[in-house]
Design an enzyme around this catalytic site. Structure first.
Site, PDB file in Angstrom:
ATOM      1  N   ASP A   7       7.105 -24.627 -21.805  1.00 46.00           N
ATOM      2  CA  ASP A   7       6.396 -25.674 -22.549  1.00 46.00           C
ATOM      3  C   ASP A   7       4.910 -25.316 -22.433  1.00 46.00           C
ATOM      4  O   ASP A   7       4.279 -25.596 -21.420  1.00 46.00           O
ATOM      5  CB  ASP A   7       6.683 -27.041 -21.902  1.00 46.00           C
ATOM      6  CG  ASP A   7       5.945 -28.171 -22.595  1.00 46.00           C
ATOM      7  OD1 ASP A   7       5.695 -28.056 -23.816  1.00 46.00           O
ATOM      8  OD2 ASP A   7       5.614 -29.163 -21.925  1.00 46.00           O
ATOM      9  N   GLU A  67       9.052 -23.965 -27.270  1.00 47.63           N
ATOM     10  CA  GLU A  67       9.036 -24.948 -28.364  1.00 47.63           C
ATOM     11  C   GLU A  67       8.265 -24.370 -29.532  1.00 47.63           C
ATOM     12  O   GLU A  67       7.200 -23.782 -29.352  1.00 47.63           O
ATOM     13  CB  GLU A  67       8.372 -26.247 -27.905  1.00 47.63           C
ATOM     14  CG  GLU A  67       9.385 -27.202 -27.315  1.00 47.63           C
ATOM     15  CD  GLU A  67       8.847 -28.618 -27.135  1.00 47.63           C
ATOM     16  OE1 GLU A  67       7.728 -28.918 -27.574  1.00 47.63           O
ATOM     17  OE2 GLU A  67       9.564 -29.427 -26.533  1.00 47.63           O
ATOM     18  N   ASP A 139       6.135 -31.621 -17.578  1.00 48.26           N
ATOM     19  CA  ASP A 139       5.988 -30.319 -18.249  1.00 48.26           C
ATOM     20  C   ASP A 139       7.136 -29.369 -17.876  1.00 48.26           C
ATOM     21  O   ASP A 139       7.655 -28.638 -18.710  1.00 48.26           O
ATOM     22  CB  ASP A 139       4.639 -29.672 -17.896  1.00 48.26           C
ATOM     23  CG  ASP A 139       3.460 -30.512 -18.381  1.00 48.26           C
ATOM     24  OD1 ASP A 139       3.341 -30.699 -19.595  1.00 48.26           O
ATOM     25  OD2 ASP A 139       2.698 -31.005 -17.536  1.00 48.26           O
TER      26      ASP A 139
END
Lengths: 176, 176
Positions: A7, A67, A139
């Protein structure tokens, strides 16, 4: 298959490593790279690059999942995130990791059952699925969710391939 | 002082190297890295990183100057540019180059006299100032303009420091 989920962020970068053994998914490690904010912006990128390199060296993943970028952010946030994400993609490519990208809504739907799940829900589900003692920081939870999404997609594809009927041979046209 | 100016982009990355000798500025080299668009986005970042590394190795700059990011772009463009720019800043930092950032309007004002100069005007002025035989491609012209801006700022600061009068000593209050 050992998957490194990431992330990315220019201040905090979550990471999580999962191993897919047969149809099982096992937790290997996770953490958050809290970027040193003392230096210049370029120093931060060097810090991200160095420390992500250490994570890769320590856990030797075979694949990576990140992502896909979230375009509803404003231009300034998108640019800052872009800098960090560019450095991450470069480091993953330099480490010869095949890298997959998944949209945030798919990641949330995969782990929490709905695309609009909030961070706390994602963290709770990840904690439960991976039987973690304590919930990871958000996170890292997001990074584990991304890795989990990749494991699920691969598992789904494998199941699909195994169950697919043999493709019928194309009949040759009967030319007179 | 040898300055590498860079106009970053995820498809075309302009670069230009200038040398400041005393108060003179001399052209060393310039070019455009046309990124190989065949592979993945990560492959492009690797391509930028490799080829910028070659430029640095070939011309051994002591300083670098990059346009500061342009926030009026939409989020998607800002993010793409951010990825390329992140890789550029990382490469410059890894090469231990002190890197300066200048806003596009300042660069245009410095070389073309006005902040709203268009790309063609910038290229014409750069060609004239640096006595280039043929006008460079616009990405390279922009990069040379950025390097020129840095040379001018450094020259201006040096002139200012040389002309500054000695600071008057503070008179001590006459305490009775």
């Amino acid at each position: 298959m050992r998957v490194l989920g990431i992330d990315p962020g220019s201040r905090h970068l979550g990471w999580g490593v999962l191993e897919r053994v047969g149809t099982r998914v096992e937790h290997v490690a996770h953490g958050v790279i809290d970027v040193d904010l003392d230096g210049t912006f370029a120093d931060r990128l060097v810090d991200i690059d160095d420390r992500l390199g250490e994570v890769i060296a320590a856990h030797a993943p075979s694949h990576a999942a990140v992502e896909s970028i979230f375009f509803s952010k404003d231009a300034q946030s998108a640019a800052k995130l872009g800098h960090a994400r560019g450095v991450v993609l470069l480091r993953l490519a330099r480490a010869s990791l095949q890298t997959f990208e998944y949209p945030p809504a798919l990641v949330k739907r995969t782990v929490a059952g709905k695309g609009a799940a909030d961070k706390r829900q994602v963290a709770m589900v990840v904690t439960a699925i991976l039987r973690l003692g304590t919930p990871p920081r958000s996170d890292a939870a997001d990074a584990l969710a991304i890795a989990l999404t990749h494991c699920n997609v691969v598992g789904f594809q494998a199941a699909l391939a195994a169950s697919a009927p043999a493709r019928p041979r194309r009949r040759r046209a009967n030319v007179p």
